[in-house]
Scaffold this motif. Sequence first.
Motif, short mmCIF file in Angstrom:
data_model
loop_
_atom_site.label_atom_id
_atom_site.label_comp_id
_atom_site.label_asym_id
_atom_site.label_seq_id
_atom_site.Cartn_x
_atom_site.Cartn_y
_atom_site.Cartn_z
N PRO A 129 -16.82 33.27 -28.55
CA PRO A 129 -18.23 32.72 -28.88
C PRO A 129 -18.39 31.59 -27.64
O PRO A 129 -18.86 30.95 -27.66
N GLU A 130 -17.35 30.98 -27.00
CA GLU A 130 -17.21 30.25 -26.04
C GLU A 130 -18.56 30.35 -25.02
O GLU A 130 -19.28 29.57 -24.17
N ARG A 131 -18.97 31.41 -25.58
CA ARG A 131 -20.72 31.46 -24.67
C ARG A 131 -21.66 31.23 -25.44
O ARG A 131 -22.96 30.49 -24.07
N LEU A 132 -21.46 30.52 -26.39
CA LEU A 132 -22.03 28.96 -26.50
C LEU A 132 -22.96 28.28 -25.67
O LEU A 132 -23.89 27.52 -25.50
N LEU A 133 -21.55 27.77 -24.55
CA LEU A 133 -21.49 26.30 -24.96
C LEU A 133 -22.05 26.81 -23.42
O LEU A 133 -22.07 25.62 -22.86
N ALA A 134 -20.85 27.84 -22.67
CA ALA A 134 -21.90 28.13 -21.55
C ALA A 134 -23.28 28.28 -21.20
O ALA A 134 -23.66 27.81 -20.10
N GLY A 135 -23.80 28.88 -21.81
CA GLY A 135 -25.46 29.44 -22.24
C GLY A 135 -25.70 27.69 -22.37
O GLY A 135 -27.41 27.60 -21.77
N MET A 136 -25.62 26.57 -22.77
CA MET A 136 -25.72 25.53 -23.01
C MET A 136 -25.65 24.31 -21.76
O MET A 136 -26.46 23.48 -21.24
N TYR A 137 -24.86 24.41 -21.58
CA TYR A 137 -23.90 24.40 -19.75
C TYR A 137 -25.67 24.84 -18.87
O TYR A 137 -25.84 23.94 -18.28
N LEU A 138 -25.77 26.14 -18.80
CA LEU A 138 -26.32 26.58 -18.07
C LEU A 138 -27.75 26.11 -17.90
O LEU A 138 -28.74 26.01 -17.68
N PHE A 139 -28.62 26.14 -19.45
CA PHE A 139 -29.74 25.79 -19.78
C PHE A 139 -29.61 24.48 -19.65
O PHE A 139 -30.98 23.78 -18.97
N PHE A 140 -28.99 23.52 -19.64
CA PHE A 140 -29.27 21.96 -19.59
C PHE A 140 -29.34 21.51 -18.23
O PHE A 140 -29.53 20.75 -17.51
N TYR A 141 -28.16 21.96 -17.37
CA TYR A 141 -28.54 21.77 -16.01
C TYR A 141 -29.22 22.07 -15.43
O TYR A 141 -30.32 21.15 -14.81
N THR A 142 -29.78 23.34 -16.37
CA THR A 142 -31.43 23.83 -14.74
C THR A 142 -32.34 22.74 -15.32
O THR A 142 -33.48 22.38 -14.52
N MET A 143 -32.63 22.56 -16.76
CA MET A 143 -33.84 21.76 -16.94
C MET A 143 -33.70 20.11 -16.52
O MET A 143 -34.85 19.79 -16.56
N LEU A 144 -32.50 19.54 -16.80
CA LEU A 144 -31.94 18.30 -16.65
C LEU A 144 -33.22 18.19 -14.83
O LEU A 144 -33.93 17.32 -14.58
N VAL A 145 -33.16 18.74 -13.88
CA VAL A 145 -33.48 18.58 -12.72
C VAL A 145 -34.92 19.88 -12.38
O VAL A 145 -36.33 19.12 -11.51
N SER A 146 -35.70 20.71 -13.61
CA SER A 146 -36.76 21.24 -13.49
C SER A 146 -37.94 20.20 -13.57
O SER A 146 -38.99 20.76 -13.15
N LEU A 147 -38.03 19.30 -14.89
CA LEU A 147 -39.30 18.49 -15.13
C LEU A 147 -39.47 18.04 -14.01
O LEU A 147 -40.52 17.51 -13.93
N PRO A 148 -38.76 16.79 -13.40
CA PRO A 148 -39.38 16.35 -12.35
C PRO A 148 -39.81 17.15 -10.54
O PRO A 148 -40.75 16.52 -10.47
N PHE A 149 -38.64 17.71 -10.82
CA PHE A 149 -39.74 19.14 -10.12
C PHE A 149 -40.66 19.60 -10.31
O PHE A 149 -42.26 19.66 -9.54
N PHE A 150 -41.19 19.98 -11.48
CA PHE A 150 -42.94 20.11 -12.14
C PHE A 150 -43.33 18.86 -11.59
O PHE A 150 -45.12 19.10 -11.05
N ILE A 151 -42.84 18.01 -11.81
CA ILE A 151 -43.98 16.58 -11.43
C ILE A 151 -44.36 16.33 -10.25
O ILE A 151 -45.48 16.61 -10.08
N LEU A 152 -43.43 16.51 -9.57
CA LEU A 152 -43.50 16.69 -7.36
C LEU A 152 -44.50 17.88 -7.74
O LEU A 152 -45.35 18.07 -6.74
N ILE A 153 -44.59 19.21 -7.96
CA ILE A 153 -45.48 19.97 -8.08
C ILE A 153 -47.26 19.39 -8.07
O ILE A 153 -48.21 19.96 -7.63
N MET A 154 -47.70 18.93 -9.28
CA MET A 154 -48.79 18.39 -9.77
C MET A 154 -49.25 17.50 -8.78
O MET A 154 -49.93 17.61 -8.02
N VAL A 155 -48.00 16.63 -7.94
CA VAL A 155 -48.09 15.72 -6.79
C VAL A 155 -48.63 16.54 -5.98
O VAL A 155 -49.99 16.17 -4.88
N VAL A 156 -48.05 17.38 -6.16
CA VAL A 156 -48.53 17.92 -4.65
C VAL A 156 -50.09 18.11 -4.10
O VAL A 156 -50.92 18.46 -3.23
#
Length: 436
Positions: A129-156
């Motif tokens: 059952p801990e796989r739900l927590l593992a999926g949440m860790y994976l999802f939020f670590y990635t999402m935390l840095v992907s939005l600023p990166f997308f804004i940077l791509i638009m600026v570029v």
Amino acid sequence: MMSLLMAILFLTPVCFFSLNYMVMQYCLLLLSLSFLFKGCFSFFCKVSYFMGLDSFSYGLILLSFLISSYMLISMTKYHWLCLFMMMNLILLIFLFIIFSSLNFLYMYISFEFVLVPLLILILGWGYQPERLLAGMYLFFYTMLVSLPFFILIMVVYMIFGSLFLDLLKFNNFSFIIHFVLMMVFMVKMPMYFVHFWLPKAHVQAPVSGSMILAGIMLKIGGYGLIRTMFMYEYTYMNYSFIWFSISMLGSFYVSLICLIQADIKSLIAYSSVCHMGMVIMGILTMTKLGLVGSYLLMLGHGFCSSGMFYMSNMFYERTSSRSFFVNKGLINYMPSCALFWFLFCSFNMSCPPSINFISEFMILSSMMNFFYNSSFFFVLISFLCASFSYYLYSFSQHGVYSNIYSFSSVNVMEFTCLFMHIYPLLMMPMIVSSLF
């Protein structure tokens, strides 16, 4: 390249209309052989539409084909095989686009979307059952840095009017832009301080999820660093000492953490963090030796860690535990696997004649060129890598087995998968020596 992508896309009906996974296995191996013999004999070749191929993406695409085929072998005993083959194919498609894309936006979309089938693999075929927590860790670590990166791509795009990688050349020294650009790849690798999602995801993922995570997913970050380094070299030269120092100390600390692990998969996951720290150090030296050494270490680690996760799953299927305290005396229970486990543990600590030894020697030379005193840390890291690899082998193979019976129950398919992991590790040094 577009023809190869269409060939992968047209494998979709095979997932649902074939009752035997071997048909998909043969198709993937056939595609990998056709891609292998196409070759990459120039710096930039096979250009078609928004896709192309060079010497960096060539090896990683080939690695993606092979690991995807190994994943099919590993999941033959599991339920919902058609859906699993579909997820495997989607992962392969987006990995192929990442490693062959000439456009920053296409690369970013595939870079983020590859998270979705990986989450489905962890949540659908995970063990506990801990796989739900593992999926949440994976999802939020990635999402935390992907939005600023997308804004940077638009600026570029607003500045340059294009997102093709060969047309982008920055002269900006802004640390904020550099930080956003680096963090999105450092989380994927992962770098120390942002690595906590990796052991969680590995321990809760099925064997196929661990194989694709260790074999391919961690290499996306290194590939992104190599691609952005060529277009943003001024800030790399100014600020690379920050990431170099964190990775150097982080690899040392993670090596110590490995020595206190009681879970086989957790130890292998932490050893991946240690090796990826060495890849980061090699790339950030910005020398030819460091770049080639990091690239070869990514390839060698892809086969080695994938094979180790496969073998740890073989132990788990037979003892129903991943603990070192239960998996003892396995040389009596599975004597036919002792040599494979010894070879994987030896290659994990970079013993010759594996490709890991050559790559770490190149990284050491480049690190001493960048910062001479880093050689002391490198010696400590290498010693600790040897220590936890020796611990991994001796603690699991020797001792008194927990059950009273003893027999070897390994089938031919498992031996085939193990041999397919070992063979490239032994052959790549010969190929590299012929190139130099």
